[in-house]
Scaffold this motif. Structure first.
Motif, short mmCIF file in Angstrom:
data_model
loop_
_atom_site.label_atom_id
_atom_site.label_comp_id
_atom_site.label_asym_id
_atom_site.label_seq_id
_atom_site.Cartn_x
_atom_site.Cartn_y
_atom_site.Cartn_z
N PRO A 67 -11.89 10.28 -12.73
CA PRO A 67 -10.99 10.28 -11.56
C PRO A 67 -11.24 9.07 -10.66
O PRO A 67 -12.38 8.77 -10.33
N ASN A 68 -10.17 8.39 -10.29
CA ASN A 68 -10.26 7.32 -9.27
C ASN A 68 -8.92 7.23 -8.53
O ASN A 68 -8.72 7.90 -7.56
N LYS A 69 -7.99 6.44 -9.04
CA LYS A 69 -6.65 6.36 -8.44
C LYS A 69 -5.63 6.12 -9.54
O LYS A 69 -5.96 5.64 -10.62
N SER A 70 -4.37 6.44 -9.24
CA SER A 70 -3.30 6.23 -10.22
C SER A 70 -3.27 4.79 -10.72
O SER A 70 -3.20 4.53 -11.92
N SER A 71 -3.32 3.84 -9.79
CA SER A 71 -3.23 2.43 -10.16
C SER A 71 -4.41 2.00 -11.01
O SER A 71 -4.24 1.23 -11.97
N LEU A 72 -5.61 2.49 -10.70
CA LEU A 72 -6.79 2.13 -11.48
C LEU A 72 -6.72 2.72 -12.89
O LEU A 72 -7.19 2.10 -13.85
N GLY A 73 -6.14 3.90 -13.00
CA GLY A 73 -5.95 4.48 -14.32
C GLY A 73 -5.01 3.64 -15.17
O GLY A 73 -5.25 3.42 -16.36
N LEU A 74 -3.93 3.15 -14.56
CA LEU A 74 -2.98 2.31 -15.29
C LEU A 74 -3.61 0.99 -15.69
O LEU A 74 -3.38 0.49 -16.80
N LEU A 75 -4.41 0.41 -14.81
CA LEU A 75 -5.09 -0.84 -15.14
C LEU A 75 -6.06 -0.63 -16.30
O LEU A 75 -6.16 -1.48 -17.20
N ALA A 76 -6.79 0.48 -16.28
CA ALA A 76 -7.71 0.79 -17.39
C ALA A 76 -6.94 0.96 -18.69
O ALA A 76 -7.39 0.52 -19.76
N PRO A 158 -4.51 9.29 20.84
CA PRO A 158 -3.86 8.41 19.86
C PRO A 158 -3.91 9.01 18.46
O PRO A 158 -4.91 9.63 18.07
N ILE A 159 -2.84 8.83 17.71
CA ILE A 159 -2.78 9.31 16.33
C ILE A 159 -3.35 8.23 15.41
O ILE A 159 -2.95 7.06 15.49
N ARG A 160 -4.28 8.62 14.55
CA ARG A 160 -4.83 7.70 13.57
C ARG A 160 -4.55 8.23 12.17
O ARG A 160 -5.03 9.30 11.78
N VAL A 161 -3.73 7.52 11.43
CA VAL A 161 -3.38 7.93 10.06
C VAL A 161 -4.55 7.62 9.14
O VAL A 161 -5.11 6.52 9.16
N VAL A 162 -4.93 8.61 8.34
CA VAL A 162 -6.01 8.45 7.37
C VAL A 162 -5.42 8.55 5.97
O VAL A 162 -4.81 9.56 5.62
N ALA A 163 -5.58 7.51 5.17
CA ALA A 163 -4.99 7.48 3.84
C ALA A 163 -5.81 6.58 2.93
O ALA A 163 -6.63 5.79 3.39
N VAL A 164 -5.56 6.71 1.64
CA VAL A 164 -6.24 5.83 0.69
C VAL A 164 -5.64 4.43 0.78
O VAL A 164 -4.54 4.23 1.30
N ARG A 165 -6.37 3.48 0.25
CA ARG A 165 -5.81 2.14 0.13
C ARG A 165 -4.69 2.17 -0.89
O ARG A 165 -4.59 3.09 -1.69
N GLU A 166 -3.85 1.17 -0.89
CA GLU A 166 -2.67 1.16 -1.76
C GLU A 166 -3.04 1.40 -3.21
O GLU A 166 -4.05 0.90 -3.70
N GLY A 167 -2.21 2.17 -3.89
CA GLY A 167 -2.44 2.46 -5.30
C GLY A 167 -2.64 3.93 -5.59
O GLY A 167 -2.61 4.35 -6.74
N GLY A 168 -2.85 4.74 -4.53
CA GLY A 168 -2.99 6.17 -4.72
C GLY A 168 -1.64 6.86 -4.85
O GLY A 168 -0.68 6.50 -4.18
N GLY A 169 -1.57 7.87 -5.70
CA GLY A 169 -0.30 8.55 -5.95
C GLY A 169 0.21 9.36 -4.78
O GLY A 169 1.42 9.42 -4.54
N VAL A 170 -0.70 10.00 -4.03
CA VAL A 170 -0.27 10.79 -2.87
C VAL A 170 0.40 9.89 -1.84
O VAL A 170 1.50 10.16 -1.37
N LEU A 171 -0.28 8.80 -1.50
CA LEU A 171 0.27 7.87 -0.51
C LEU A 171 1.60 7.30 -0.99
O LEU A 171 2.56 7.22 -0.21
N ALA A 172 1.67 6.93 -2.25
CA ALA A 172 2.92 6.36 -2.79
C ALA A 172 4.06 7.36 -2.71
O ALA A 172 5.19 7.00 -2.37
N SER A 173 3.78 8.63 -2.99
CA SER A 173 4.82 9.67 -2.92
C SER A 173 5.30 9.87 -1.48
O SER A 173 6.50 10.01 -1.23
N VAL A 174 4.35 9.89 -0.54
CA VAL A 174 4.71 10.09 0.87
C VAL A 174 5.51 8.90 1.39
O VAL A 174 6.53 9.07 2.07
#
Length: 262
Positions: A67-76, A158-174
């Motif tokens: 397990p890591n991230k969607s993008s890293l899986g595709l690169l592998a 203040p609102i602080r959004v917490v998310a993975v760096r680009e390449g994660g599937g959850v963030l991409a879907s949102v």
């Protein structure tokens, strides 16, 4: 036929049977393969970890889940370091993300096979009185139009959004569901490497709004921010070109397991 001729015949028959049995054993060994499956932590927690044992039993193949991230899986997968990639958004969205930094990759060779669907989860700090919001307002948070919980009836914080760096599937879907082709532009976001870190960060940050996976939220003490509509995630396995017979068997076994909930 004399005794010596009979004995010679028996020896020949025994050798033939031994050869046939060795060949059958070799065929059986060839059918059992070790497959590396790498990528999305959402896919891992929702499907791979719960169903890996059943899939291995059904197919006879051993799985190494990374397990890591969607993008890293595709690169592998593209580097032939994985037999299948796990992604938790559409392949088109992941290809769009990868193409920005890796325009020369043979992304057209990727083939996605949908296994199941889930939805993304939004989490807030336990002390935050805001427990529900419209997706319209969540989109405004991500775009920076709403920056303080006071604007949603909460504390002056203040609102602080917490998310993975680009390449994660959850963030991409949102981002796809709420911002179209745009990315988060909220001020002062907190970026983490993998989705499993988000719940821990939100628990320590009073003004946090975390974007994470449902499986993590349901198995933890995290406080989910409910919304008027759910943000759907597509969970897929991806192959490089046509999947091998072993990979195809694993794909179908995961589909059966997901459908049956075993």
């Amino acid at each position: 036929m004399n005794n010596s001729s009979q004995f010679a015949g028996w020896k020949l028959a025994a050798r033939c049977i031994a050869v046939l049995m060795a060949g059958a054993a070799g065929m059986g060994a060839a059918r059992c393969e070790n497959l590396v499956v790498q990528g999305s932590t959402t896919f891992t927690t929702t499907l791979a970890q719960p169903f890996a044992g059943a899939v291995e039993a059904q197919t006879g193949h051993r799985l190494e889940i990374i397990p890591n991230k969607s993008s890293l899986g595709l690169l592998a997968l593209l580097e032939q370091k994985a037999d299948l990639a796990m992604i938790s958004t559409t392949l088109d969205r992941e290809v769009e993300i990868l193409r920005k930094c890796n325009p020369d990759l043979p992304l057209q060779r990727l083939q996605a096979f949908e296994i199941a669907r889930t939805h993304a989860a939004l989490v807030v700090h336990p002390d935050n009185p805001v427990r529900s919001a419209r997706l319209e307002d969540v989109a405004k948070i991500l775009s920076g139009e709403i920056t303080n919980w006071k604007q949603l009836g909460g504390a002056d914080l203040p609102i602080r959004v917490v998310a993975v760096r680009e390449g994660g599937g959850v963030l991409a879907s949102v981002e796809t569901a709420l911002l179209g082709a745009a990315h988060i532009t909220a001020p002062d976001p907190i970026r983490v490497q993998v989705g499993t870190q988000i719940v821990r960060v939100v628990a320590q940050e009073p003004g946090a709004l975390g974007i994470t996976q449902l499986a993590i939220v349901t198995s933890s003490a995290a406080v989910e921010l409910t919304t008027d509509h759910q943000i759907e995630q597509v969970l897929s396995l991806v192959s490089l070109d046509e999947p091998s017979p072993a990979a195809k068997a694993v794909i179908e076994a995961f589909r059966r397991a997901a459908n049956q909930g075993i």
